[in-house]
Structure formats: C-alpha cells, structure tokens
Design a protein around this motif. Sequence first.
Motif, PDB file in Angstrom:
ATOM      1  N   GLU A   1       5.402  -1.437   3.647  1.00 31.61           N
ATOM      2  CA  GLU A   1       4.117  -0.823   3.947  1.00 31.61           C
ATOM      3  C   GLU A   1       4.202  -0.081   5.273  1.00 31.61           C
ATOM      4  OE1 GLU A   1       0.747  -3.434   4.383  1.00 31.61           O
ATOM      5  OE2 GLU A   1      -0.652  -1.757   4.504  1.00 31.61           O
TER       6      GLU A   1
ATOM      7  N   GLU B   1       9.055  -0.862  -2.915  1.00 31.20           N
ATOM      8  CA  GLU B   1       7.773  -0.482  -3.507  1.00 31.20           C
ATOM      9  C   GLU B   1       6.774  -0.340  -2.372  1.00 31.20           C
ATOM     10  OE1 GLU B   1       6.628  -2.604  -7.183  1.00 31.20           O
ATOM     11  OE2 GLU B   1       8.507  -3.682  -6.917  1.00 31.20           O
TER      12      GLU B   1
ATOM     13  N   LEU C   1       3.360  -0.464  -0.548  1.00 36.74           N
ATOM     14  CA  LEU C   1       2.108  -1.227  -0.656  1.00 36.74           C
ATOM     15  C   LEU C   1       1.003  -0.602   0.190  1.00 36.74           C
ATOM     16  CD1 LEU C   1       3.337  -4.929  -0.327  1.00 36.74           C
ATOM     17  CD2 LEU C   1       2.913  -3.639  -2.425  1.00 36.74           C
ATOM     18  N   LEU C   2      -0.211  -0.977  -0.159  1.00 36.16           N
ATOM     19  CA  LEU C   2      -1.375  -0.546   0.601  1.00 36.16           C
ATOM     20  C   LEU C   2      -2.248  -1.783   0.755  1.00 36.16           C
ATOM     21  CD1 LEU C   2      -3.315   1.544   1.763  1.00 36.16           C
ATOM     22  CD2 LEU C   2      -4.006   2.092  -0.567  1.00 36.16           C
ATOM     23  N   ASN C   3      -2.157  -2.438   1.909  1.00 37.11           N
ATOM     24  CA  ASN C   3      -2.851  -3.715   2.079  1.00 37.11           C
ATOM     25  C   ASN C   3      -4.097  -3.589   2.941  1.00 37.11           C
ATOM     26  OD1 ASN C   3      -1.168  -5.503   0.550  1.00 37.11           O
ATOM     27  ND2 ASN C   3       0.408  -5.142   2.110  1.00 37.11           N
TER      28      ASN C   3
ATOM     29  N   LEU D   1       9.477  -4.895  -0.947  1.00 37.21           N
ATOM     30  CA  LEU D   1       8.154  -4.341  -0.666  1.00 37.21           C
ATOM     31  C   LEU D   1       8.104  -3.775   0.740  1.00 37.21           C
ATOM     32  CD1 LEU D   1       6.040  -7.351  -2.033  1.00 37.21           C
ATOM     33  CD2 LEU D   1       6.904  -5.368  -3.302  1.00 37.21           C
TER      34      LEU D   1
END
Lengths: 529, 266
Positions: free
Chosen positions: A422, A351, A353-355, A420
Amino acid sequence: MDVPSINDAEWTITVDESVPAERPYVAGAVVRGVDLDEDALDSLIQLQEKLHATMGRKRAKGAIGIHDLAMLKGERIEQREVGVENELEPPEDLTPVGGDAGPTDVGGPTITYRGIDPEGDEFVPLDADRGMTPAEVLTDHPTGEEYADIVSEYERYPAIYDELGLFSFPPVINGQRTEVTTESRELLVELTGTDQWTIDRMLAIICYALDARGATIEAVDVVYDEDAAGERAGDHLVRPELDVRKKTVSHEQIETTLGVELEMETVVDLFERSGLDVTTNLGERTEYEVAIPPYRVDVLHPADLVDDVGRAYGFDDLKPKYPDIGTIGGRHERSRLERATRTALVGLGFEDLLNFHLSSPEENYARMGVEEGSDHLGGGESVDVTSAYSEDYTQLRTWALPSIMHVLENNTHRRYPQELAEVGFVAAQDDEENTHVAEHRTVAAAIARTDATYEDIKGKLQALVSEFDASLETPATEHPSFIDGRAAEVVIDGDSVGVIGELHPKLLVERDLEVPVAAFEFRLDALAN
Amino acid sequence: MLRQAAERVKDVLVGMGFQEMDGPHADADFWINDALFMPQDHPARTHWDRFALDVDPIEELPEELLQAVENAHREGVGPDGDGYHSPWSEEFAREVALRGHTTSLSMRYLSGAAEGDLEPPQRYFSVEKAYRNDTIDSTHLLEFFQIEGWVMAEELSVRDLMGTFEEFYAQFGITDVQFKPHYNPYTEPSFELFGRHPETDELIEIGNSGIFREEVLSPLGVECDVMAWGLALERLAMLYTGAEDIRDLHGTLADLEFLRNAEVIY
C-alpha cells in the motif's frame, strides 16, 4: 402577494430582568377568528415542527409555542388612564413591569417572559397527569428528556407567566392549560430564542400561514426590561413584522447565470410565476427591484432571485454547452510519485491495497508490540477523534503495516502466497505543524508465504529503490514488531526513513497466520529526487 | 480497484484541462466550512457529525480572509446581501477536524493560500479522501473518495456547468445526465446530478454542483465566476464493478479473492 394586515396590539409580552441570558429574545402575535379542524390543526403543528427543525435549529435558536388565548388571563395592571385604551404608548413612557414596580399604564393584558429557578415553580405540561417543576420535566417527561440539552446548563430556566401562573416552559413544552384544540378560536403565538431576527422570521411564516386560512393577525407589544440580558434591553418592539424586504438584481446577471438572452417582459413574467412582485428600473442598465416576503428566509442575496427565475424558466430547457476556455491539465507531483510507486510495486508482484486511514490504538500499537510515543517507526503520538462512533476507528493510523497485517489476518482462508502493498496516508501529532498534525505518505509491503525471509523482502525493496535511481542501505536495527537480528533500518540516499525485516512470531500467532511474513515500510518522499 | 477508478477519473480530468490539487486531510473548520459560507450552527456542523480531532487549534489563518469571512457570515456580501444572524466564533473556525469534503482544498486554492492568486481561466480537481463520522454499513464507510472540481472564468452559466458534466460522464458511458435544482449553502443555483447507467438503466444520484455564491467568492478575493462540484467516486466504481457491498471495494475489511477476481478498469 398580499401582506396581511395587522390589527393594533392589545396584549403585551414583557421581558423581565431575570430572563435567561442564554435565551433573552421573545416575539409574539395574537391570532383571532381561527377555525381549525383536525387537518388544519395537524398542518399547523407540522409547520411548527418544520420551523423548529430548520430555522429553529432543533429549537435551540428559536422555538414556537402556540396557546389558546381564551385560556390565558393577562395580568391587567390597573390604573389605566381613561381614554388611552389600546393605544400604543411611546417607549419612554413605559414603566417596566417586574419586582414591586407598582402600577403601570401598559394598558392591555400582559404576560411575562422570565427566568426561574429550575425547581422554582410547578405546572402541568402537555401529555402529563401531574404538576411538575421545569427540572422534573427534563428528567421525567419524554419531551423534556428530548430537549434537556438546550437548557440544562442554564442557571435560570425560561418560563412564561400569565396572571394564573406558569403556562409555558420554552423551548421544551407548553402547559396543558393553554393547549390548542379544534375548539380554539383565538391563539397566542410566542417565540423565544437566541436571535431576534430569526424568531421574527419564524413568527412571520406562522402568521402568513394563519392569515391564508382566514384568521386575523393582531400585533403584540414586546417590552424588554432595561436590565434584561441581550441586545434588546429597554426596547419596545411591535410584532409581528410582516413587511416585505427589497432586493435589486440586474437583467445582465440573470442572463449571464442562465446563459440565455431574455426579454424584459419574460423576466417579469418569470418572477411573477415565482410569486415575487417586481418593479422594473430602466436606467443605464435594466434592473428589477424584487419584493421578498418575510417567509422567504432563503433569499440572502440577489443570486437567490436568479435561481427563482431559472426554476420558473425550467433549468431542463437550458441547452448544455462546453465552456469555451483553454486550460492545461496536469497532476500534482505527489500524486505522480504515488502512482509511479504503485506501478513499480505491482510490477514487483504485489497486490495494491487501499486501506482505511482510521484505526484504533489496539490495531495501531498494541497488536504490533509498539508503544505510543516511542522512537520506533509507527510509534508517533496518535491524532485522536474526539467523538468516535466505533471503537475500531478512534484515531488516524501512524503507519500502514498494521493495516496490511489486518488484511492478512482476514484472509487466512485465501490462497497463498499473499504479497500485499500500500502507498497511503498516515498521520501523527506534531506541534511544529500549523494544524498540529503531521501528514505524510508511506510505502508499506509484506510477503506472506511458507518461505518468506528477510532476503526476499530486501530483494523487492532493493529493486523498488533502484527503479527510482536511489541508493539503499540496511544497517541492523531493533524494532518490537520484528525479530531481533532479522530487522534493519531502511536508509535511502543517506536518510533513515523506515524499517524492514521478518515479523515477530508473536504477531503471527495472535493473527492465526501459519506462514512467516517479511515486510518493510518507509516514507514515500524518500523516493523523490 | 477503487484506486483504479480514481486513476481513471484523474486521467479523464487531466485530459479535460484540469490541474490537480493537494492539501491537508486534517484542517481547520475555517477551511472546511466557514470559507464555504456554511453557518456555524448548521446541523452538519454539530458535535456528532463533525469529525473533530483532539489536537490544539490551527496556528495560522490568513487574518484578512478570516475577517472577510466573518463579515460575510454576519452581514452578507454586497449592498443587498444578508448574513446568517447566527453566532460566529473564531475559536470554532480554528478547531481542527478531518475534512468532511475536499472542498477545503478548493477554498485553499481559490484564496491564493495554496499557490498564490489565480487569474481566470482555471480548471482544478482532486480525487481524494473525505471523512464522515457515522456508522459503517454496506453502502457507507467512514472514509470515501470525493471527485472535487471547479472552473474559474470571467463569466460562467448554468449551461457551462451542464456541458462540463455531460462531457465528463460521457467518458464513463453515462450519457443521460439529469440536473435537479437543489439547495446548498455555498452555491446558487445548485444542482443534484443523476445519471442513468447504460446497463442497469437505473437513475442514481451521482453528485452535487453549482455556481459558488458571492458570499463564498468575495471574501476569497475572487472577482469572476467559479462553478464547482463534488461527486462520489464510490458510486461510479460500484456501477463499474457491480459490487453490492462497498466494504469489498475499500478498506481493511477487503476480501482478497474479490480484489483478485475484479476486472481491470481502463
């Protein structure tokens, strides 16, 4: 628009050589025949506060004091020559007031702007019931506390005196003695600031407003001591300046900006509807000479006049059109690489992510077991925010795995497996860089599930690297975030660019994670060929 | 999901003939504010609102440009121009901060510092992060995505600006874009943009735009017209997804369940 007429000066403001070097400028006007009811007084105060907030930069650049003139007693220095009453003297004939300079022939009543010791004198400020020194005002008076930052570092504090003593402590607060009420009929307006041009414009706005209410404006002589600080030392000014400025704008520029053709008469009409007087010049090209009242401080350039014409015309009445120019679109190489990598990671079951880019030393280093300044991935020296609001966001992250760990920690109640990834921004201090900040993009991914192992994450990494037609080697290494013997360097096309392994149990326990986590992180540019 | 919205916006702009820009997040105040004709004593540049970084000042700035920008601030541009009568210090211009908007990229590109001098016509954009030093709540984060764009041509009018937005927002089903005259230090005329969403019928502010002032363009050496805008990607995304808390869309506080259930954006 009529320019208010100004009566000759009776009052003088002298600027003493002691004036604070940080705030050396002053301007003023006398206003007579004022009739203020409660509403008018309120609106005057509102105008003053609005000017303080905007042009005055919260009083730092310019501050206005309005006083009841009847309560002021100008020092009327004797030996005025007979027959020279109220006449303006040429500046070279003026003897500066100050020290024991003795009699002068300035003529009318005089007030003095000077700098004093913070504890050097007392006055009763507005909204107080006792005499206070300027230093006390800053600590004990609510208004003083609010504006203390402006003057507290000054060696000498700004102060204005009449014959009876200190009556104003600009830019902080006026004295009670000269408070303006609905009974006041004559006013003294004074401004102090860090820039003469700015306070002159602020004064003009106040004068136009009072003139519009039927009051009469009277000039004030401003006499700067030869030894006063600032660019005006030795000058003799007459204030206020209510004259209009002139700017020229071409018919062509108006038509180009608005994108419509206009008749000359229409443009003149639109200017007049905006409250601006114009003279039309018919030369090789049609131009308009526009008179700009002093209160239009927003007009810096002819383009600002085009905006006035547009507003009067009604921007809503303009018909949108798509610009008739041909250009070719395209994405930046880095942006294409980021997208391709994300697409590949999603294809591998992660998945995306955008952190946050902002983090804290606790998250970025301590909770990962990494020391700042170490050679391990993530150990770069942090770029810190100077004045952070929140202790959770005090630095730029040096790596992205801590962000992913944070998401895992927040989602222990959600369904597993959690895989996860990114592709994101990280930064660290680097004196080789022009900005002293090295910025790059990183690729981080983690698998959290009951049977997550080094071999699982390695398989994902191998698949990813292969998609970019690059080679991968994973020689064993040590990294404090990972289990010894279950960690390896990420070497892509021969360059060591990251780390991969099973995360150390102490990291999992601290985050209440009940499943093992295997993860990798490496520099995105390693995938660029 | 915000990432998907960003990708969608990029696709639309590329389709409209825009080239993408790239550049530093941590940059000199010169590129973030001074080049934009933002006075150094502007309230937005004060201590608390800036995202100042604890690093040494920038080493290199183009010397000629630095001088030209200082002149514009002090004296204005053109025979009828006025400056700000505000203090201007090179030291402040060299300080490094997190960019408060991605217009710093536009300045770098327009000046020629990024890719050399550009001849009109040009269209450029970016969809990148900018930073605000504030507290976090349901509609504000410290980090947000700005859709930055500009068009350079010999002559551009307010009508060209309006037409470009109509075209852009129509791609997202927003057909009733409204323009409200506004004040910006760097553009004149300036407009705030409002859009009526086809489903909620709500009028929301979606961005800020205008034609760059000569005080911005002349020091950069640009002799034609440039119109520009900054739009909020999050506003667009919240409309898409119906999200009410921006923290669900973006950041380390995200709820995985929300992300997993979000509808795909295409």
